[in-house]
Design a protein around this motif. Sequence first.
Motif, PDB file in Angstrom:
ATOM      1  N   GLY B 104      19.776  53.570 -10.805  1.00 36.40           N
ATOM      2  CA  GLY B 104      18.321  53.612 -10.770  1.00 36.40           C
ATOM      3  C   GLY B 104      17.645  52.908 -11.928  1.00 36.40           C
ATOM      4  O   GLY B 104      18.271  52.264 -12.770  1.00 36.40           O
ATOM      5  N   ASP B 105      16.327  53.047 -11.965  1.00 40.18           N
ATOM      6  CA  ASP B 105      15.488  52.482 -13.024  1.00 40.18           C
ATOM      7  C   ASP B 105      14.987  53.603 -13.937  1.00 40.18           C
ATOM      8  O   ASP B 105      14.735  54.719 -13.485  1.00 40.18           O
ATOM      9  N   ILE B 106      14.822  53.261 -15.195  1.00 40.24           N
ATOM     10  CA  ILE B 106      14.181  54.177 -16.148  1.00 40.24           C
ATOM     11  C   ILE B 106      13.059  53.442 -16.854  1.00 40.24           C
ATOM     12  O   ILE B 106      13.252  52.327 -17.338  1.00 40.24           O
ATOM     13  N   ASP B 107      11.917  54.091 -16.930  1.00 39.67           N
ATOM     14  CA  ASP B 107      10.836  53.666 -17.809  1.00 39.67           C
ATOM     15  C   ASP B 107      10.542  54.837 -18.729  1.00 39.67           C
ATOM     16  O   ASP B 107      10.567  55.987 -18.275  1.00 39.67           O
ATOM     17  N   ALA B 108      10.281  54.571 -19.977  1.00 39.71           N
ATOM     18  CA  ALA B 108      10.122  55.687 -20.910  1.00 39.71           C
ATOM     19  C   ALA B 108       9.327  55.274 -22.128  1.00 39.71           C
ATOM     20  O   ALA B 108       9.260  54.100 -22.495  1.00 39.71           O
ATOM     21  N   MET B 109       8.728  56.281 -22.781  1.00 40.26           N
ATOM     22  CA  MET B 109       8.176  56.064 -24.113  1.00 40.26           C
ATOM     23  C   MET B 109       9.338  55.959 -25.092  1.00 40.26           C
ATOM     24  O   MET B 109      10.315  56.707 -24.983  1.00 40.26           O
ATOM     25  N   PRO B 110       9.266  55.061 -26.072  1.00 48.70           N
ATOM     26  CA  PRO B 110      10.316  55.020 -27.095  1.00 48.70           C
ATOM     27  C   PRO B 110      10.403  56.368 -27.811  1.00 48.70           C
ATOM     28  O   PRO B 110       9.401  57.072 -27.945  1.00 48.70           O
ATOM     29  N   GLU B 111      11.604  56.712 -28.258  1.00 45.83           N
ATOM     30  CA  GLU B 111      11.747  57.953 -29.007  1.00 45.83           C
ATOM     31  C   GLU B 111      10.859  57.921 -30.250  1.00 45.83           C
ATOM     32  O   GLU B 111      10.742  56.899 -30.920  1.00 45.83           O
ATOM     33  N   GLY B 112      10.258  59.071 -30.526  1.00 45.53           N
ATOM     34  CA  GLY B 112       9.388  59.168 -31.680  1.00 45.53           C
ATOM     35  C   GLY B 112       7.945  58.816 -31.399  1.00 45.53           C
ATOM     36  O   GLY B 112       7.154  58.639 -32.318  1.00 45.53           O
ATOM     37  N   THR B 113       7.588  58.712 -30.108  1.00 46.09           N
ATOM     38  CA  THR B 113       6.207  58.427 -29.744  1.00 46.09           C
ATOM     39  C   THR B 113       5.427  59.735 -29.612  1.00 46.09           C
ATOM     40  O   THR B 113       5.898  60.689 -28.994  1.00 46.09           O
ATOM     41  N   VAL B 114       4.243  59.768 -30.196  1.00 48.80           N
ATOM     42  CA  VAL B 114       3.353  60.924 -30.053  1.00 48.80           C
ATOM     43  C   VAL B 114       2.829  60.961 -28.614  1.00 48.80           C
ATOM     44  O   VAL B 114       2.447  59.928 -28.071  1.00 48.80           O
ATOM     45  N   PHE B 115       2.853  62.159 -28.003  1.00 40.49           N
ATOM     46  CA  PHE B 115       2.304  62.255 -26.643  1.00 40.49           C
ATOM     47  C   PHE B 115       1.663  63.625 -26.416  1.00 40.49           C
ATOM     48  O   PHE B 115       1.758  64.526 -27.249  1.00 40.49           O
ATOM     49  N   GLN B 365       1.261  55.465 -15.817  1.00 47.12           N
ATOM     50  CA  GLN B 365       1.369  54.791 -17.102  1.00 47.12           C
ATOM     51  C   GLN B 365       0.340  55.437 -18.038  1.00 47.12           C
ATOM     52  O   GLN B 365      -0.663  55.998 -17.576  1.00 47.12           O
ATOM     53  N   VAL B 366       0.628  55.380 -19.321  1.00 46.98           N
ATOM     54  CA  VAL B 366      -0.300  55.910 -20.322  1.00 46.98           C
ATOM     55  C   VAL B 366      -0.722  54.755 -21.228  1.00 46.98           C
ATOM     56  O   VAL B 366       0.136  54.029 -21.749  1.00 46.98           O
ATOM     57  N   TYR B 367      -2.020  54.568 -21.391  1.00 53.62           N
ATOM     58  CA  TYR B 367      -2.544  53.555 -22.317  1.00 53.62           C
ATOM     59  C   TYR B 367      -3.191  54.255 -23.503  1.00 53.62           C
ATOM     60  O   TYR B 367      -3.901  55.250 -23.330  1.00 53.62           O
ATOM     61  N   ARG B 368      -2.923  53.726 -24.670  1.00 52.05           N
ATOM     62  CA  ARG B 368      -3.478  54.330 -25.899  1.00 52.05           C
ATOM     63  C   ARG B 368      -4.349  53.309 -26.620  1.00 52.05           C
ATOM     64  O   ARG B 368      -3.961  52.147 -26.764  1.00 52.05           O
ATOM     65  N   HIS B 369      -5.515  53.738 -27.065  1.00 51.96           N
ATOM     66  CA  HIS B 369      -6.307  52.850 -27.908  1.00 51.96           C
ATOM     67  C   HIS B 369      -6.509  53.464 -29.285  1.00 51.96           C
ATOM     68  O   HIS B 369      -6.338  54.655 -29.488  1.00 51.96           O
ATOM     69  N   TYR B 370      -6.836  52.592 -30.213  1.00 52.51           N
ATOM     70  CA  TYR B 370      -6.869  52.948 -31.627  1.00 52.51           C
ATOM     71  C   TYR B 370      -8.232  52.625 -32.216  1.00 52.51           C
ATOM     72  O   TYR B 370      -8.917  51.719 -31.740  1.00 52.51           O
ATOM     73  N   GLU B 384       0.549  53.117 -12.466  1.00 55.75           N
ATOM     74  CA  GLU B 384       1.251  51.984 -13.067  1.00 55.75           C
ATOM     75  C   GLU B 384       0.606  50.651 -12.695  1.00 55.75           C
ATOM     76  O   GLU B 384       0.572  49.719 -13.498  1.00 55.75           O
ATOM     77  N   ASP B 385       0.074  50.583 -11.464  1.00 61.94           N
ATOM     78  CA  ASP B 385      -0.489  49.308 -11.016  1.00 61.94           C
ATOM     79  C   ASP B 385      -1.991  49.221 -11.278  1.00 61.94           C
ATOM     80  O   ASP B 385      -2.703  48.493 -10.595  1.00 61.94           O
ATOM     81  N   ASP B 386      -2.459  49.949 -12.286  1.00 62.87           N
ATOM     82  CA  ASP B 386      -3.890  49.972 -12.612  1.00 62.87           C
ATOM     83  C   ASP B 386      -4.061  49.768 -14.118  1.00 62.87           C
ATOM     84  O   ASP B 386      -4.365  50.688 -14.866  1.00 62.87           O
ATOM     85  N   PRO B 387      -3.845  48.558 -14.590  1.00 67.31           N
ATOM     86  CA  PRO B 387      -3.842  48.310 -16.040  1.00 67.31           C
ATOM     87  C   PRO B 387      -5.168  48.693 -16.696  1.00 67.31           C
ATOM     88  O   PRO B 387      -6.228  48.502 -16.113  1.00 67.31           O
ATOM     89  N   GLN B 388      -5.043  49.229 -17.909  1.00 65.85           N
ATOM     90  CA  GLN B 388      -6.224  49.624 -18.684  1.00 65.85           C
ATOM     91  C   GLN B 388      -6.152  48.917 -20.035  1.00 65.85           C
ATOM     92  O   GLN B 388      -5.135  48.347 -20.401  1.00 65.85           O
ATOM     93  N   GLN B 389      -7.246  49.054 -20.780  1.00 67.02           N
ATOM     94  CA  GLN B 389      -7.230  48.559 -22.154  1.00 67.02           C
ATOM     95  C   GLN B 389      -6.295  49.416 -22.990  1.00 67.02           C
ATOM     96  O   GLN B 389      -6.103  50.595 -22.708  1.00 67.02           O
ATOM     97  N   GLY B 390      -5.742  48.822 -24.015  1.00 72.24           N
ATOM     98  CA  GLY B 390      -4.916  49.597 -24.935  1.00 72.24           C
ATOM     99  C   GLY B 390      -3.440  49.287 -24.771  1.00 72.24           C
ATOM    100  O   GLY B 390      -3.039  48.385 -24.036  1.00 72.24           O
ATOM    101  N   GLU B 391      -2.643  50.089 -25.446  1.00 75.84           N
ATOM    102  CA  GLU B 391      -1.201  49.863 -25.512  1.00 75.84           C
ATOM    103  C   GLU B 391      -0.499  50.708 -24.448  1.00 75.84           C
ATOM    104  O   GLU B 391      -0.643  51.929 -24.427  1.00 75.84           O
ATOM    105  N   PRO B 392       0.260  50.080 -23.547  1.00 74.00           N
ATOM    106  CA  PRO B 392       1.012  50.877 -22.574  1.00 74.00           C
ATOM    107  C   PRO B 392       2.185  51.560 -23.268  1.00 74.00           C
ATOM    108  O   PRO B 392       2.949  50.907 -23.978  1.00 74.00           O
ATOM    109  N   LEU B 393       2.331  52.872 -23.072  1.00 75.34           N
ATOM    110  CA  LEU B 393       3.343  53.616 -23.834  1.00 75.34           C
ATOM    111  C   LEU B 393       4.697  53.691 -23.123  1.00 75.34           C
ATOM    112  O   LEU B 393       5.724  53.823 -23.779  1.00 75.34           O
ATOM    113  N   LEU B 394       4.695  53.649 -21.814  1.00 76.81           N
ATOM    114  CA  LEU B 394       5.960  53.659 -21.078  1.00 76.81           C
ATOM    115  C   LEU B 394       6.467  52.227 -20.945  1.00 76.81           C
ATOM    116  O   LEU B 394       5.707  51.338 -20.549  1.00 76.81           O
ATOM    117  N   ARG B 395       7.750  52.033 -21.256  1.00 78.23           N
ATOM    118  CA  ARG B 395       8.304  50.684 -21.234  1.00 78.23           C
ATOM    119  C   ARG B 395       9.577  50.666 -20.402  1.00 78.23           C
ATOM    120  O   ARG B 395      10.286  51.671 -20.336  1.00 78.23           O
TER     121      ARG B 395
END
Lengths: 457, 457
Positions: B104-115, B365-370, B384-395
Amino acid sequence: MFQATHGAAAVTECVSKTPLMTDLYQLTMMQTYLARGMTERAVFEFFVRSLPAERRFLLSAGLEQVVEFLASLHFEDDELTWLEREGHADSRLIDYLAQVHFTGDIDAMPEGTVFFPDEPILRITAPLPLAQLVESRVLSLLHFATLIASKAARVRLAAEDRLLVDFGMRRAHGSEAGVLAARSAYLAGFDGTATVLAGKSFGIPLFGTMAHSFVIAHEREMDAFETYARNHPDNTVLLIDSYDTLEGARKAVRLAERLRGSGIRIRGVRLDSGDLATLSRGVRDILDAGGLGDATVFASGNLDEHAIRALLAKGAPIDGFGVGTRMDVSADAPYLDCAYKLQEYAGQARRKRAEGKTTWPGRKQVYRHYSADGRMAGDCLTLEDDPQQGEPLLRPVMREGRLLAPLPTLADAREHTQAQLERLTQTLRELTPGPSDYPVDISPALSELVRTLDSAA
Amino acid sequence: MFQATHGAAAVTECVSKTPLMTDLYQLTMMQTYLARGMTERAVFEFFVRSLPAERRFLLSAGLEQVVEFLASLHFEDDELTWLEREGHADSRLIDYLAQVHFTGDIDAMPEGTVFFPDEPILRITAPLPLAQLVESRVLSLLHFATLIASKAARVRLAAEDRLLVDFGMRRAHGSEAGVLAARSAYLAGFDGTATVLAGKSFGIPLFGTMAHSFVIAHEREMDAFETYARNHPDNTVLLIDSYDTLEGARKAVRLAERLRGSGIRIRGVRLDSGDLATLSRGVRDILDAGGLGDATVFASGNLDEHAIRALLAKGAPIDGFGVGTRMDVSADAPYLDCAYKLQEYAGQARRKRAEGKTTWPGRKQVYRHYSADGRMAGDCLTLEDDPQQGEPLLRPVMREGRLLAPLPTLADAREHTQAQLERLTQTLRELTPGPSDYPVDISPALSELVRTLDSAA
């Protein structure tokens, strides 16, 4: 080889046996003991310092895992190579570790024995470096098994004679915790577990049917139920709360009618959300009216002993409970204030006096007496060589690394536990926080030893 | 073989890989899926439903262990034999399990990401029986690693730049928990651990000197100190609270004088009991007056982020802390309300509506802005198919069972974590209970999907 030499039971694969499961200071201390020739006999005892507010008694568990760990104690070559390369052991210590195996004595309470603070449930007598080496892992095994057995016993008391199944593996703290929690729960009177590896490792009965994902993967709930029933005709328990619980119960009735000709019967339903007291009554009525009077109602979801007692007090017609997270992490008391303390070295009793952490010195025994109706009446904590009236709770288990007799089977230990729980006083059986009035007396001989040691210090 | 095929990192021995570490219902459901040909692609996501009152954010962890588990997924012959003999799998399921590996496929936040709640930190896309099979273990690994990393991050925030060492193995819930707690603590910014196996498995720096048993096994405390110092000249940290802490500090000074000619210096002392704020000041004064100004004061004993913050607020001159039980069992919040839920099957979004347990459907998908100063300003949960502004957290992490790139090393993940913690707002850094005001918005597209699914039901 270690089994043959030491007579231990088959080693349980799912429980780690590596002696590197320890704290570094055990190795640094051993290195110094060996350098200084401090290898005389040491006596360490495991005990709990105080009860969590939410517990009125504890249930000893984990002895089998301790015996397996000790009986198979040895270092692999790659472990020794790594220790040496990293500078964690000098050559004298490496030589010692390369040949180490457990040559000591164990005395312990049988698994499933009720006990109280300051009462040792296990004593290890062994050369000081050896007794020190195994401290961290012995603590780890006894602590966790006892923690969960003590929690599970409360769930069993609350659930009376209802079916109880451990559902907690997914939120237990890792795989070893999941498997050993299932074992402790079974020891304490659970009927089984959902954890497959616990079934394979310990012969614990396994339970399980379907999750919400199964139901919602189907286009229609009824399809999920029928598909499942036809594929599992002997294990047909339907999870009915994915959309609307009462509607789910009605579908169970309709499915039973549809399956009548096939010989498949609906054995029960499971509820996993909502107001379980109200829903279970509604579901029971629907099942009864629909000719499913013998189908059982099973409940799960955030349950613990308090929730179960409240449900039964409301007369909820629930035949069984799945208890998960709150038991497998002992959520209301997730650790015990336990210790494995040096009580004697080279024949002399020892006592630490760090603030708030004084201990009862010497090699100890616990005697229990009972009232006329067989209930527990009180304990006496004393020295091993100072016999008292009553039943001695610590018994010889190993001598010079050899098991004196096979340990009880898990089934036998479970029976012992049930007998122990039947001897609890009414106060001890209460689930609410509150001080235990159970008397644990300190013998004059033990008090005298403390005075002697303190005045000599 | 699985490593070669799937490109995973070396499998960590101390973490169980058996696929029997699962709930029985995964097998009963798989059997029915296979019987009915329900093998299309399923999407499951792992998320936390709500924050414990004692947490303001969570720190994702455990991805490496999940990848190792999936990349090495296979059944041993004896496991299959046992499943078949016990009637837990029909022949079709046995055939499937005999050849299963992760495709299968895996998409994930990198370890150590605040959520935050409702944000998926891992998505598995795989044929339904395969995605179902791995549910229990994926939950177990992500839950525990995240639980402890989230706790340890608070300890790091409280301790500022002081040395932090994990001391918790003995009361962690089993061996896997002990090792993985050490890893999560190190990820979150601890400097090391006492757990030897965690050093060997993950290269985490090890710390450890002596226990009270070492001190009291000697006739006199001074003998224990001198013996230890001469045997460990490079690691001379003395545990000084076995009898009288201030007297212990004076002995450390006298020992330093006695050892002056030998080139051995006293590097520090450890306090493990009593009023640490008062005692550390007294000890510091004695060390400074005795010429041991560069010796450090290390404290341990029932510590957590609150105790550490209180000590530092009082100006306690403590250079480092050993944090054990309360971190390794996450004592104030010993579990997370997490789930691994089916969000899509055969291309269609799915949603459970069990009371109190509704979920956000679809592949998300989760997008984060700063904000301008680099601090976290808000998240958007969307499809996932609805891009937003900010940084996508799942990779993307795995595709068709193959790792797309090596996972970050633990050292790199630890750096990522520190960068994440630096971006926390002041409110999120608070250690007291209290609602987070951090905004997690639901996108219009996701809201619309919920409306569509609910109106179609």
